[in-house]
Design a protein around this motif. Structure first.
Motif, PDB file in Angstrom:
ATOM      1  N   ALA A  43      11.234  -5.370  -5.890  1.00 43.75           N
ATOM      2  CA  ALA A  43      11.330  -6.247  -4.708  1.00 43.75           C
ATOM      3  C   ALA A  43      10.339  -7.412  -4.765  1.00 43.75           C
ATOM      4  CB  ALA A  43      11.105  -5.418  -3.445  1.00 43.75           C
ATOM      5  N   GLY A  44       9.498  -7.453  -5.807  1.00 35.16           N
ATOM      6  CA  GLY A  44       8.635  -8.623  -5.962  1.00 35.16           C
ATOM      7  C   GLY A  44       7.152  -8.415  -5.696  1.00 35.16           C
ATOM      8  N   ALA A  45       6.699  -7.165  -5.615  1.00 31.97           N
ATOM      9  CA  ALA A  45       5.264  -6.919  -5.385  1.00 31.97           C
ATOM     10  C   ALA A  45       4.420  -7.510  -6.515  1.00 31.97           C
ATOM     11  CB  ALA A  45       5.007  -5.414  -5.298  1.00 31.97           C
ATOM     12  N   SER A  73       0.851  -1.191   0.000  1.00 29.93           N
ATOM     13  CA  SER A  73       0.000   0.000   0.000  1.00 29.93           C
ATOM     14  C   SER A  73       0.881   1.233   0.000  1.00 29.93           C
ATOM     15  CB  SER A  73      -0.890   0.031   1.255  1.00 29.93           C
ATOM     16  OG  SER A  73      -1.384   1.350   1.430  1.00 29.93           O
ATOM     17  N   LEU A  74       0.699   2.083  -1.029  1.00 27.01           N
ATOM     18  CA  LEU A  74       1.526   3.288  -1.153  1.00 27.01           C
ATOM     19  C   LEU A  74       1.229   4.315  -0.067  1.00 27.01           C
ATOM     20  CD1 LEU A  74       1.634   3.793  -5.033  1.00 27.01           C
ATOM     21  CD2 LEU A  74       3.399   2.809  -3.554  1.00 27.01           C
ATOM     22  N   LEU A  75       0.202   4.063   0.735  1.00 26.06           N
ATOM     23  CA  LEU A  75      -0.108   4.954   1.855  1.00 26.06           C
ATOM     24  C   LEU A  75       1.085   5.092   2.798  1.00 26.06           C
ATOM     25  CD1 LEU A  75      -2.412   6.557   3.196  1.00 26.06           C
ATOM     26  CD2 LEU A  75      -3.072   4.469   4.383  1.00 26.06           C
ATOM     27  N   SER A  76       1.878   4.038   2.921  1.00 26.51           N
ATOM     28  CA  SER A  76       3.026   4.063   3.838  1.00 26.51           C
ATOM     29  C   SER A  76       4.321   4.446   3.135  1.00 26.51           C
ATOM     30  CB  SER A  76       3.217   2.679   4.477  1.00 26.51           C
ATOM     31  OG  SER A  76       2.107   2.343   5.257  1.00 26.51           O
ATOM     32  N   ALA A  77       4.253   4.661   1.820  1.00 29.18           N
ATOM     33  CA  ALA A  77       5.463   5.026   1.074  1.00 29.18           C
ATOM     34  C   ALA A  77       5.800   6.492   1.332  1.00 29.18           C
ATOM     35  CB  ALA A  77       5.225   4.794  -0.416  1.00 29.18           C
ATOM     36  N   ASN A  78       7.011   6.876   0.940  1.00 31.62           N
ATOM     37  CA  ASN A  78       7.417   8.280   1.068  1.00 31.62           C
ATOM     38  C   ASN A  78       6.670   9.096   0.010  1.00 31.62           C
ATOM     39  OD1 ASN A  78       8.651  10.747   0.922  1.00 31.62           O
ATOM     40  ND2 ASN A  78      10.734   9.945   1.119  1.00 31.62           N
ATOM     41  N   PRO A  79       5.749   9.991   0.422  1.00 30.96           N
ATOM     42  CA  PRO A  79       4.921  10.697  -0.571  1.00 30.96           C
ATOM     43  C   PRO A  79       5.722  11.637  -1.459  1.00 30.96           C
ATOM     44  CG  PRO A  79       4.470  11.512   1.650  1.00 30.96           C
ATOM     45  CD  PRO A  79       5.437  10.378   1.808  1.00 30.96           C
ATOM     46  N   ALA A  80       6.927  11.967  -1.056  1.00 32.34           N
ATOM     47  CA  ALA A  80       7.752  12.870  -1.868  1.00 32.34           C
ATOM     48  C   ALA A  80       8.466  12.132  -2.994  1.00 32.34           C
ATOM     49  CB  ALA A  80       8.760  13.605  -0.985  1.00 32.34           C
ATOM     50  N   LYS A  81       8.401  10.812  -2.982  1.00 31.52           N
ATOM     51  CA  LYS A  81       9.044  10.055  -4.087  1.00 31.52           C
ATOM     52  C   LYS A  81       8.266   8.778  -4.401  1.00 31.52           C
ATOM     53  CE  LYS A  81      12.469   7.736  -1.230  1.00 31.52           C
ATOM     54  NZ  LYS A  81      13.665   6.958  -1.302  1.00 31.52           N
ATOM     55  N   LEU A  82       7.001   9.002  -4.670  1.00 30.42           N
ATOM     56  CA  LEU A  82       6.084   7.874  -4.866  1.00 30.42           C
ATOM     57  C   LEU A  82       6.460   6.997  -6.064  1.00 30.42           C
ATOM     58  CD1 LEU A  82       3.852   7.435  -2.887  1.00 30.42           C
ATOM     59  CD2 LEU A  82       2.262   8.555  -4.439  1.00 30.42           C
ATOM     60  N   GLY A  83       6.872   7.623  -7.178  1.00 28.83           N
ATOM     61  CA  GLY A  83       7.227   6.860  -8.375  1.00 28.83           C
ATOM     62  C   GLY A  83       8.405   5.932  -8.098  1.00 28.83           C
ATOM     63  N   GLN A  84       9.382   6.444  -7.370  1.00 27.96           N
ATOM     64  CA  GLN A  84      10.557   5.633  -7.031  1.00 27.96           C
ATOM     65  C   GLN A  84      10.172   4.501  -6.083  1.00 27.96           C
ATOM     66  OE1 GLN A  84      13.682   5.956  -8.424  1.00 27.96           O
ATOM     67  NE2 GLN A  84      13.832   3.943  -7.439  1.00 27.96           N
ATOM     68  N   GLU A  85       9.303   4.821  -5.129  1.00 25.42           N
ATOM     69  CA  GLU A  85       8.851   3.788  -4.173  1.00 25.42           C
ATOM     70  C   GLU A  85       8.122   2.669  -4.918  1.00 25.42           C
ATOM     71  OE1 GLU A  85      10.194   3.972  -1.186  1.00 25.42           O
ATOM     72  OE2 GLU A  85       8.781   5.008   0.113  1.00 25.42           O
ATOM     73  N   LEU A  86       7.291   3.070  -5.879  1.00 26.71           N
ATOM     74  CA  LEU A  86       6.577   2.062  -6.674  1.00 26.71           C
ATOM     75  C   LEU A  86       7.578   1.174  -7.427  1.00 26.71           C
ATOM     76  CD1 LEU A  86       3.458   2.829  -8.884  1.00 26.71           C
ATOM     77  CD2 LEU A  86       5.120   1.115  -9.482  1.00 26.71           C
ATOM     78  N   ALA A  87       8.556   1.801  -8.060  1.00 25.84           N
ATOM     79  CA  ALA A  87       9.572   1.030  -8.801  1.00 25.84           C
ATOM     80  C   ALA A  87      10.330   0.100  -7.849  1.00 25.84           C
ATOM     81  CB  ALA A  87      10.534   1.989  -9.497  1.00 25.84           C
ATOM     82  N   ARG A 119       0.274   5.153 -13.538  1.00 23.81           N
ATOM     83  CA  ARG A 119      -0.116   4.052 -14.420  1.00 23.81           C
ATOM     84  C   ARG A 119       0.932   3.820 -15.522  1.00 23.81           C
ATOM     85  NH1 ARG A 119      -2.664  -0.450 -13.968  1.00 23.81           N
ATOM     86  NH2 ARG A 119      -0.422  -0.718 -14.064  1.00 23.81           N
ATOM     87  N   LYS A 120       1.541   4.926 -15.938  1.00 31.09           N
ATOM     88  CA  LYS A 120       2.513   4.845 -17.039  1.00 31.09           C
ATOM     89  C   LYS A 120       3.814   4.175 -16.608  1.00 31.09           C
ATOM     90  CE  LYS A 120       0.724   9.240 -18.748  1.00 31.09           C
ATOM     91  NZ  LYS A 120       0.223  10.053 -17.621  1.00 31.09           N
ATOM     92  N   LEU A 121       4.017   4.038 -15.307  1.00 27.20           N
ATOM     93  CA  LEU A 121       5.314   3.562 -14.809  1.00 27.20           C
ATOM     94  C   LEU A 121       5.397   2.053 -14.636  1.00 27.20           C
ATOM     95  CD1 LEU A 121       5.913   6.243 -12.012  1.00 27.20           C
ATOM     96  CD2 LEU A 121       6.558   6.334 -14.433  1.00 27.20           C
ATOM     97  N   ASN A 162      13.918  -1.895   6.241  1.00 24.06           N
ATOM     98  CA  ASN A 162      15.051  -1.335   5.494  1.00 24.06           C
ATOM     99  C   ASN A 162      15.407  -2.169   4.268  1.00 24.06           C
ATOM    100  OD1 ASN A 162      16.213  -3.394   6.865  1.00 24.06           O
ATOM    101  ND2 ASN A 162      17.123  -2.055   8.440  1.00 24.06           N
ATOM    102  N   ASN A 163      14.611  -3.218   4.007  1.00 25.85           N
ATOM    103  CA  ASN A 163      14.843  -4.014   2.791  1.00 25.85           C
ATOM    104  C   ASN A 163      13.502  -4.540   2.275  1.00 25.85           C
ATOM    105  OD1 ASN A 163      15.398  -6.170   0.969  1.00 25.85           O
ATOM    106  ND2 ASN A 163      17.449  -6.341   1.818  1.00 25.85           N
ATOM    107  N   TYR A 164      13.000  -3.890   1.214  1.00 25.95           N
ATOM    108  CA  TYR A 164      11.664  -4.237   0.709  1.00 25.95           C
ATOM    109  C   TYR A 164      11.610  -5.687   0.227  1.00 25.95           C
ATOM    110  CZ  TYR A 164      10.778   0.865   0.607  1.00 25.95           C
ATOM    111  OH  TYR A 164      10.618   2.191   0.924  1.00 25.95           O
TER     112      TYR A 164
END
Ligand code: DX5
Ligand code: ZN
Length: 213
Positions: free
Chosen positions: A27-29, A8-22, A56-58, A199-201
């Motif tokens: 990491a196997g999501a 869930s991207l809710l817990s990701a760093n909102p300042a770098k969401l695209g990078q968090e998604l990548a 979506r494009k990423l 510290n390791n997705y």
């Protein structure tokens, strides 16, 4: 059905969401879970359809859009256009649930129903034919990092008797590599804090996958 781990991207760093998604994809999501909150159904305000469209494009990963909003019918079309693959509505927010699910299907998307921890699941049998996923909340909706509510597990075995075997049953909230061992009968797990505060997705996703089997 192979087990799916859905960060869930809710817990990701909102300042770098695209990078968090990548990073979670690497990491196997298996899918990306978007927690959409409107400041009414729950207090917080999070992502709009533009955010979903931009990401979506990423990736080609499945996008699960979990609508924690009042009157979700107003938003179905915009999230469908934005690239949602599964649109999940809360039974507590729908006056005409059967119609709402039909609309999601007519938009060409998979449909899901979410149940809050204190909501009974019995009605699911009346819409199983237009339903692809049942999401059981194991915390009260509104924020990540909450404590898992044990009584949610009682619903899983009950649900299994009410829906076809092919139905995806998803558990959402407070899941860790430890408590996931008790979650029998679940096909997909949403995880926010456990993955994104690690510290390791890759290790976090792998631990969920192994222990959740
Ligand atoms: C709660 C959300 C969940 C939650 C998951 O309102 O629906 O998706 O953010 O995060 P964790 O795993 O931290 O409970
Ligand atoms: Zn969610």
């Amino acid at each position: 059905m192979p087990l799916k781990i859905c960060p869930s991207l809710l817990s990701a760093n909102p300042a770098k969401l695209g990078q968090e998604l990548a990073d979670v994809e690497e990491a196997g999501a298996d899918a990306i879970h978007w927690d959409v909150m409107d400041g009414n159904f729950v207090e917080a305000i999070t992502f709009g359809s533009q955010m979903v469209a931009a990401h979506r494009k990423l990736t080609a990963l499945r996008f699960d859009v979990h609508l924690m909003v009042e009157d979700p019918d107003r938003h179905l079309e915009s999230f469908a256009t934005a690239g949602a693959d599964v649109i999940i509505v809360h039974v507590e927010a729908c006056n005409h649930l059967h119609r709402t699910l039909s609309r999601i299907k007519n938009l060409g998307k998979k449909s899901g129903i979410a149940f809050n921890p204190a909501t009974c699941v019995d009605g699911v049998k009346y819409c199983a034919d237009i339903l692809d996923m049942v999401l059981i909340m194991s915390v009260n909706p509104g924020s990540s990092g909450q404590t898992f509510i044990e009584s949610s597990l009682k619903k899983i075995s009950k649900l299994r008797q009410l829906v076809p075997e092919s139905m995806e049953i998803c558990l959402d909230g407070g899941i860790t590599a430890e408590n996931i061992k008790k979650c029998v009968g679940v096909n997909s797990f949403v995880s926010g804090a456990y993955i994104f505060k690690s510290n390791n997705y890759s290790s976090a996703i792998e631990a969920l996958r192994i222990n959740g089997r």
